[in-house]
Write a protein that holds these residues in place. Structure first.
Motif, PDB file in Angstrom:
ATOM      1  N   ALA A   1      32.986 -36.328   5.535  1.00 52.45           N
ATOM      2  CA  ALA A   1      32.745 -36.069   3.916  1.00 52.45           C
ATOM      3  C   ALA A   1      32.081 -34.880   3.666  1.00 52.45           C
ATOM      4  CB  ALA A   1      32.584 -37.354   3.222  1.00 52.45           C
TER       5      ALA A   1
ATOM      6  N   ARG B   1      33.500 -31.251   2.206  1.00 51.61           N
ATOM      7  CA  ARG B   1      32.923 -30.762   0.938  1.00 51.61           C
ATOM      8  C   ARG B   1      32.432 -29.470   1.005  1.00 51.61           C
ATOM      9  NH1 ARG B   1      32.479 -33.772  -3.544  1.00 51.61           N
ATOM     10  NH2 ARG B   1      30.447 -32.770  -4.178  1.00 51.61           N
TER      11      ARG B   1
ATOM     12  N   ALA C   1      36.672 -40.223   3.952  1.00 46.41           N
ATOM     13  CA  ALA C   1      36.411 -38.812   3.818  1.00 46.41           C
ATOM     14  C   ALA C   1      37.542 -38.058   3.257  1.00 46.41           C
ATOM     15  CB  ALA C   1      35.962 -38.118   5.164  1.00 46.41           C
ATOM     16  N   GLY C   2      38.795 -38.482   3.116  1.00 48.31           N
ATOM     17  CA  GLY C   2      39.854 -37.647   2.641  1.00 48.31           C
ATOM     18  C   GLY C   2      40.910 -37.274   3.719  1.00 48.31           C
TER      19      GLY C   2
ATOM     20  N   ARG D   1      32.195 -39.843  -1.370  1.00 47.26           N
ATOM     21  CA  ARG D   1      32.285 -38.490  -0.806  1.00 47.26           C
ATOM     22  C   ARG D   1      31.270 -37.715  -1.626  1.00 47.26           C
ATOM     23  NH1 ARG D   1      38.990 -38.627  -1.362  1.00 47.26           N
ATOM     24  NH2 ARG D   1      39.294 -39.968   0.112  1.00 47.26           N
TER      25      ARG D   1
END
Length: 244
Positions: free
Chosen positions: A30, A34, A64-65, A219
């Protein structure tokens, strides 16, 4: 972190099971996402999960995405060491060369590849006794050790560190995988003792229950749990003073 011709590779292991290794991997991912880095997470062997159930790489992506690229090389239904689970299921085991090849391919198209092991460093991947340490050696990648916070962790961390050194492997550091909301005496003392027995820095502390946070909160908060070596802003010295 270890560097291939392209991206960086970091092997994440634990001193045992159920200590926060997957959540730690998700936090590192994460933070990297970012920061604008492309990230892949590789799980060599997933055990104890049915074919249609989400595994550790799915949990990393959830936290985390979707920008994280997941890859699982082998899945075995019984919650056992990968080598034993593969043999009992009548399936081919995952071998270190496969892990190294997959990680190198991912590194060709990603800035960071996180290789999350199963259990501890020397858990057997196959009947011949190959381990995650063998894959790390083939990759020339450092190993991050995720440890428990409380009583008994110093012995496990020192044993893992000695195993790494005996194999000529670099240790990136130690992360506490689940830091309790109300730490006791052992936990507080271990903050100072862990880097000593590991011979490597304490690089973060993941709060207990972090994996249950709403994903947006996870996150945005992850960078505060990890030190600069892992892309975060966590200050180990300040943390140690706060719990002393």
């Amino acid at each position: 972190m270890g560097t291939t011709r392209d991206g960086q590779v970091l092997v994440v292991t634990g001193t045992g099971t159920e200590i926060g290794k997957t959540v730690t991997t998700a936090a590192i991912a994460a933070v990297a996402v970012r920061a604008g880095r492309s990230v892949a997470v590789l799980k060599p062997a997933q055990t104890g999960v049915a074919p249609d159930e989400p595994g550790d790489v799915d949990e990393v992506v959830r936290l985390a995405g979707d920008a994280v690229t997941p890859l699982e090389l082998g899945r075995f239904p019984e919650p056992l060491a990968p080598g034993t689970a593969a043999a009992r299921a009548g399936l081919a085991p995952v071998r270190p060369a496969q892990v190294a090849e997959a990680a190198e391919k991912l590194a060709a198209s990603h800035d960071l590849v996180l290789v999350e092991g199963a259990g501890g460093l020397l858990v057997h991947l196959d009947a011949e006794g190959a381990t995650l340490a063998d894959a790390a050696r083939l990759l020339g990648a450092p190993v991050l050790v995720v440890a428990q916070a409380g009583l008994g962790t110093l012995n496990s961390v020192q044993l893992t560190a000695e195993a790494l050194r005996a194999r000529g492997l670099g240790q990136a550091g130690v992360v506490i995988g689940s830091w309790p909301r109300q730490p006791g005496l052992a936990e507080r003392c271990n903050v100072a003792d862990l880097p000593v027995v590991a011979g490597a820095g304490l690089l973060g502390a993941i709060p207990a229950g972090a994996g249950e946070l709403a994903v947006a909160g996870f996150r945005t908060s992850a960078g505060g749990w990890l030190g600069p070596e892992l892309g975060g802003v966590w200050d180990g010295a300040e943390f140690a003073r706060g719990v002393a």
